[in-house]
Design an enzyme around this catalytic site. Structure first.
Site, short mmCIF file in Angstrom:
data_model
loop_
_atom_site.label_atom_id
_atom_site.label_comp_id
_atom_site.label_asym_id
_atom_site.label_seq_id
_atom_site.Cartn_x
_atom_site.Cartn_y
_atom_site.Cartn_z
N GLY A 27 0.32 1.95 -7.71
CA GLY A 27 -0.66 2.30 -8.73
C GLY A 27 -0.68 3.79 -9.02
O GLY A 27 -0.74 4.21 -10.18
N TYR B 253 -13.72 -6.83 1.04
CA TYR B 253 -12.90 -6.60 2.23
C TYR B 253 -11.45 -7.00 1.98
O TYR B 253 -10.54 -6.50 2.65
CB TYR B 253 -13.45 -7.38 3.41
CG TYR B 253 -14.78 -6.86 3.91
CD1 TYR B 253 -14.88 -5.63 4.55
CD2 TYR B 253 -15.94 -7.60 3.74
CE1 TYR B 253 -16.09 -5.15 5.00
CE2 TYR B 253 -17.17 -7.13 4.19
CZ TYR B 253 -17.24 -5.91 4.82
OH TYR B 253 -18.45 -5.43 5.27
N CYS C 144 -26.54 0.95 -9.29
CA CYS C 144 -26.67 -0.50 -9.45
C CYS C 144 -27.65 -1.07 -8.42
O CYS C 144 -28.85 -0.90 -8.55
CB CYS C 144 -25.29 -1.17 -9.37
SG CYS C 144 -25.27 -2.86 -10.01
N GLY D 154 -23.59 -3.26 -4.52
CA GLY D 154 -23.21 -4.39 -3.68
C GLY D 154 -23.96 -5.63 -4.10
O GLY D 154 -24.73 -5.63 -5.07
N HIS E 263 -22.70 1.78 -13.70
CA HIS E 263 -21.71 2.31 -12.75
C HIS E 263 -21.05 3.57 -13.33
O HIS E 263 -19.98 3.50 -13.93
CB HIS E 263 -20.64 1.25 -12.46
CG HIS E 263 -21.14 0.12 -11.63
ND1 HIS E 263 -20.96 0.04 -10.27
CD2 HIS E 263 -21.83 -0.99 -11.98
CE1 HIS E 263 -21.51 -1.06 -9.81
NE2 HIS E 263 -22.05 -1.72 -10.83
N GLU F 90 -19.47 5.88 -11.88
CA GLU F 90 -18.20 6.22 -11.23
C GLU F 90 -16.99 5.72 -12.00
O GLU F 90 -15.89 6.26 -11.87
CB GLU F 90 -18.17 5.68 -9.79
CG GLU F 90 -18.03 4.17 -9.65
CD GLU F 90 -19.33 3.40 -9.73
OE1 GLU F 90 -19.34 2.22 -9.34
OE2 GLU F 90 -20.34 3.98 -10.19
N SER G 205 0.81 -1.23 0.00
CA SER G 205 0.00 0.00 0.00
C SER G 205 0.84 1.27 0.00
O SER G 205 0.43 2.30 0.56
CB SER G 205 -0.96 0.01 1.20
OG SER G 205 -1.82 -1.11 1.17
N LYS H 184 14.96 7.09 8.09
CA LYS H 184 15.79 5.89 8.12
C LYS H 184 15.79 5.20 6.76
O LYS H 184 14.74 4.88 6.21
CB LYS H 184 15.29 4.93 9.20
CG LYS H 184 15.46 5.46 10.63
CD LYS H 184 16.94 5.64 10.96
CE LYS H 184 17.14 6.08 12.41
NZ LYS H 184 18.57 6.27 12.74
N LYS I 156 22.97 9.09 0.23
CA LYS I 156 23.18 7.88 1.03
C LYS I 156 22.46 6.69 0.41
O LYS I 156 23.03 5.60 0.29
CB LYS I 156 22.70 8.13 2.46
CG LYS I 156 22.88 6.94 3.39
CD LYS I 156 22.39 7.26 4.79
CE LYS I 156 22.54 6.07 5.73
NZ LYS I 156 22.04 6.38 7.10
#
Length: 597
Positions: free
Chosen positions: A23, A59, A390, A363, A516, A518, A19, A193, A229
Site C-alpha cells: 500500500g 483485530y 465518534c 469503536g 471521523h 482522521e 505486510s 539473501k 544477481k
C-alpha cells in the site's frame, strides 16, 4: 472489456511475506507520478470473500476506512488519500466477495443465458469490467492497482489471471507489473539473501506473469552486485531492480523511490513522455519536521478498545503525525486499554503523569465503555486537552450527563436499553434496520459550525463536510440540560437535528465530534481538529493557560461566508441527509448503496 484510450495500468503484487508495504509502495508511486503532472487513480483489490470489511474485526483487518461516498474499505485507501491528496470512492476498493456476489446475482437474473458460470471467463471478465469502470470515471493517465495478499495465496489467483489476460490484450506498453519482495538480512552471516525473492518470482511466473519491475524491501541498502544477481536470476533488467531499505518514517518512502528512479522506469516502460520534474520541497520539509521537530515534544494518550493492534487506529496515528509536523513538535503516543480505567486500583494521576492530551478513540460494543468514561472524566476534571471521536463523543456525553448534569443513570441505549436518561440513542432511521453490513450512516455529510467556538476557531469557516460511520446520535431531549451546565453544541447538521460537535465552555480544550476527522487529514493539509488538539497539548506542556486556537492559514481551506439561517423543526425520522443547497463539494460517485440516507 472496452478500455478507455490512452490509460496505462500498473499492478502491484507482493511476495515472500505479508505486510511488506504494498500500500505504501502504491501510494508513493502514485504521489511521484502525480508530482510529475500525470493524472493518477489508485485502487485496492482484496482477495477475501467478504463483500467489504465493514463487519470485520479490527483485530483481523485493522481500521475500516470510509470514503466520501460511504464505502467501507481497506485501510490502504487511507494511505492513497494521504499521499496523493485525492479522494477515493467505492470504485477504489474491490473484494473477491463483491465480484462473486455480482456474478451470482447476474446468473440468478439469467444474464449468462443458461451457460455454465465459471471462474474463466465469467469471474475474470467481472474483474476486468470493474477496472474499466474506474477508468471511465475520470480522465486518467495511469491507474495503479494493488492486489492484496501474497503470491501463492489461492484467493488471489482470479485477480492475477485477470492481470495476465489484460496484459496480453493491451500489450506491454500499456500495462506493467511491479512485484514487491523481501530480501532478508542474515545478521550472523552479514549478508542479504536473494533466494526468497527468486522463489517468489518463480511462483509469479507459474501464473503466467513475468514481473517488469522488482522492488526489494530490505533492512539494509541493496548493493549493485545484489541488484545484478536478482535481475539475472529473475529475468529482469538490473535497472528495474529497485532497492527499498527501511526508512525512519513511511513518508520518506517516496523520496527513496525517487532516488532509485522507480517513477522514471515506469514512465519509460509505459511510453509516457508528457511530464515535468517533481517539486517535492514541501514533502521534504514535512519529513524534516517529522524527524527533527524544533518545538519540543508532547505526549498524547489514546484510550481505545483495540490498542493491542495499532492498525485499528491507523488514520488517527497518521493524523497525529501530520499535526505534530504542523505544530513543529514530536508527538509521543501512548496506547492505553480502555478496560484499564475500569479497575478501582488504577491510579490515573500516576499512569497519566506527563500526558499532555487525551484522545478517546472510536469503536463499537460495551466492552471498556466505563473505562473510556473514566478517562474522559479525568481529562475534564484535570483540564487536560481532550479530543473524542465518534464513540468518544458519545462517551463524553454520558460522562458529562452523569457527573456534571446530575443524571447518574445516564447512558447510551447501545449499552443499556433501560437507562432512565438515554443521552445517546439509536437514530430514528436505524430502528428498523436489521442487516449490519453497509447500513450505518456512512460517508460525507455537512455540518454547520457555531461562531465563537473552538471548532470555528480551528476550522475558520461555518460549513464543513466530514465523514461518518455510526448508528447512534445525541438525544436532543437533553440539550437544554447540557447547555445549562456549560456544554456548547458547536456543530450540527444543517437542519439542526444531529449533534456533530460538542465542547465545554470553561475547559482549555475539550472537543468531541460524531464524525471521523482522521479520515481527511493529509500530509500537506493537516486536519484542523488534530492541528488544534496537538497545539493545545503543546500549550499545556509549556504551561500556557489558554492555547492559541486559530489554525494556520495552510491548514484549512479559505473560510466560507456565514450560511443562511439553519432550518429547525424537522420531524423525527425525516431525512437528515445532505441537502443539495448545503453541499460544499461533490462526492465521488460510487457503484452501490452504502447505507446513505
Amino acid at each position: 472489456m472496452a478500455r478507455p484510450k490512452n490509460v496505462k495500468y500498473v499492478f502491484v503484487t507482493g511476495g515472500v511475506i505479508s505486510s511488506l508495504g504494498k500500500g505504501i509502495l502504491s501510494a508513493s508511486l502514485g504521489m511521484l507520478l502525480k508530482s510529475r503532472g500525470l493524472r493518477v487513480a489508485i485502487q485496492k483489490y482484496d482477495p477475501y470473500i467478504n463483500v467489504d470489511p465493514g463487519t470485520m474485526s479490527p483485530y483481523q483487518h485493522g481500521e475500516v476506512y470510509v470514503t466520501d461516498d460511504g464505502a467501507e474499505t481497506d485501510l490502504d485507501l487511507g494511505h492513497y488519500e494521504r499521499f496523493l491528496d485525492e479522494s477515493t470512492s467505492q470504485a477504489s476498493n474491490l473484494t473477491m466477495g463483491r465480484v462473486y456476489k455480482s456474478v451470482i446475482d447476474k446468473e440468478r437474473k439469467g444474464e449468462y443465458l443458461g451457460g455454465t458460470v465459471q471462474v474463466v471467463p465469467h469471474v475474470i471478465d467481472e474483474i476486468k469490467d470493474r477496472l474499466a469502470e474506474l477508468a471511465k470515471k475520470g480522465n486518467y493517465d495511469v491507474i495503479i492497482t494493488e492486489i492484496g495478499g501474497t503470491i501463492g495465496d489461492i484467493e488471489s489467483l482470479p485477480f492475477l489471471e485477470a492481470m495476465r489476460q489484460m496484459k496480453l490484450d493491451m500489450g506491454e506498453r500499456n500495462l506493467l507489473n511491479i512485484h514487491l519482495t523481501f530480501v532478508p538480512y542474515i545478521k550472523a552471516a552479514s549478508e542479504l539473501k536473494t533466494k526468497p525473492t527468486q522463489h517468489s518470482v518463480k511462483m509469479l511466473l507459474e501464473t503466467g506473469i513475468q514481473p517488469d519491475i522488482l522492488v526489494c524491501r530490505s533492512e539494509k541498502p541493496l548493493s549493485r552486485e545484489i541488484k545484478n544477481k536478482v535481475g539475472h536470476f529473475c529475468n529482469v533488467n538490473d535497472l528495474d531492480v529497485i532497492g527499498l531499505n527501511d526508512c525512519d518514517t513511511i513518508y520518506e518512502v517516496p523520496l527513496t523511490l525517487l532516488q532509485e528512479k522507480l517513477d522514471m522506469r515506469v514512465l519509460k516502460k509505459l511510453g509516457l513522455k508528457q511530464y515535468h520534474e517533481p517539486d517535492l520541497a514541501k514533502w521534504t520539509d514535512f519529513c524534516r519536521k517529522v524527524k527533527h521537530p524544533e518545538g519540543g515534544e508532547v505526549n498524547v494518550a489514546i484510550c481505545g478498545k483495540y490498542t493491542e493492534y495499532p492498525d485499528a487506529y491507523k488514520s488517527i496515528l497518521e493524523a497525529l503525525v501530520h499535526a505534530g509536523a504542523s505544530n513543529n513538535v514530536k508527538v509521543n503516543i501512548r496506547l492505553i486499554r480502555a478496560e484499564d480505567g475500569e479497575s478501582k486500583s488504577y491510579d490515573f494521576s500516576k499512569e497519566l503523569a506527563g500526558i499532555n492530551g487525551i484522545l478517546v478513540a472510536p469503536g463499537f460494543g460495551d466492552r471498556g465503555i466505563e473505562g473510556k468514561i473514566e478517562f474522559i472524566r479525568y481529562a475534564r476534571e484535570q483540564n487536560i486537552p481532550f479530543l473524542g471521536i465518534c464513540l468518544g463523543m458519545q462517551c463524553a456525553s454520558v460522562e458529562f450527563a452523569r457527573n456534571v448534569c446530575g443524571l447518574p443513570d445516564a447512558n447510551s441505549t447501545e449499552f443499556n436499553k433501560r437507562s432512565r436518561f438515554p443521552v445517546i440513542d439509536l437514530m430514528e432511521q436505524q430502528k428498523k434496520v436489521k442487516e449490519k453490513g453497509g447500513t450505518m450512516r456512512l460517508g460525507s455529510y455537512p455540518c454547520i459550525i457555531r461562531e465563537g467556538t473552538k471548532a470555528h476557531a480551528v476550522y475558520g469557516k461555518f460549513l464543513i463536510n466530514e465523514r461518518h460511520r455510526h448508528r447512534f446520535e445525541f438525544n436532543n431531549t437533553f440539550r437544554p440540560a447540557f447547555e445549562e451546565h456549560g456544554m456548547i453544541f458547536s456543530g450540527t447538521s444543517p437542519n439542526g437535528e444531529l449533534v456533530e460537535i460538542i465542547e465545554i465552555r470553561d475547559h482549555r480544550w475539550f472537543v468531541a465530534v460524531q464524525f471521523h476527522p482522521e479520515l481527511k487529514s493529509r500530509v500537506e493539509k493537516v486536519h484542523p481538529l488534530f492541528h488544534g488538539f496537538v497545539g493545545a497539548a503543546k500549550a499545556y506542556a509549556d504551561g500556557v493557560h489558554q492555547p492559541e486556537l486559530g489554525a494556520r492559514a495552510e491548514v484549512h481551506e479559505t473560510p466560507s461566508p456565514a450560511p443562511a439561517p439553519v432550518q429547525q423543526g424537522f420531524a423525527a425520522g425525516e431525512n437528515i441527509g445532505t441537502p443539495s443547497f448545503f453541499i460544499e463539494e461533490e462526492r465521488p460517485a460510487g457503484d452501490g448503496g452504502q447505507g446513505l440516507s
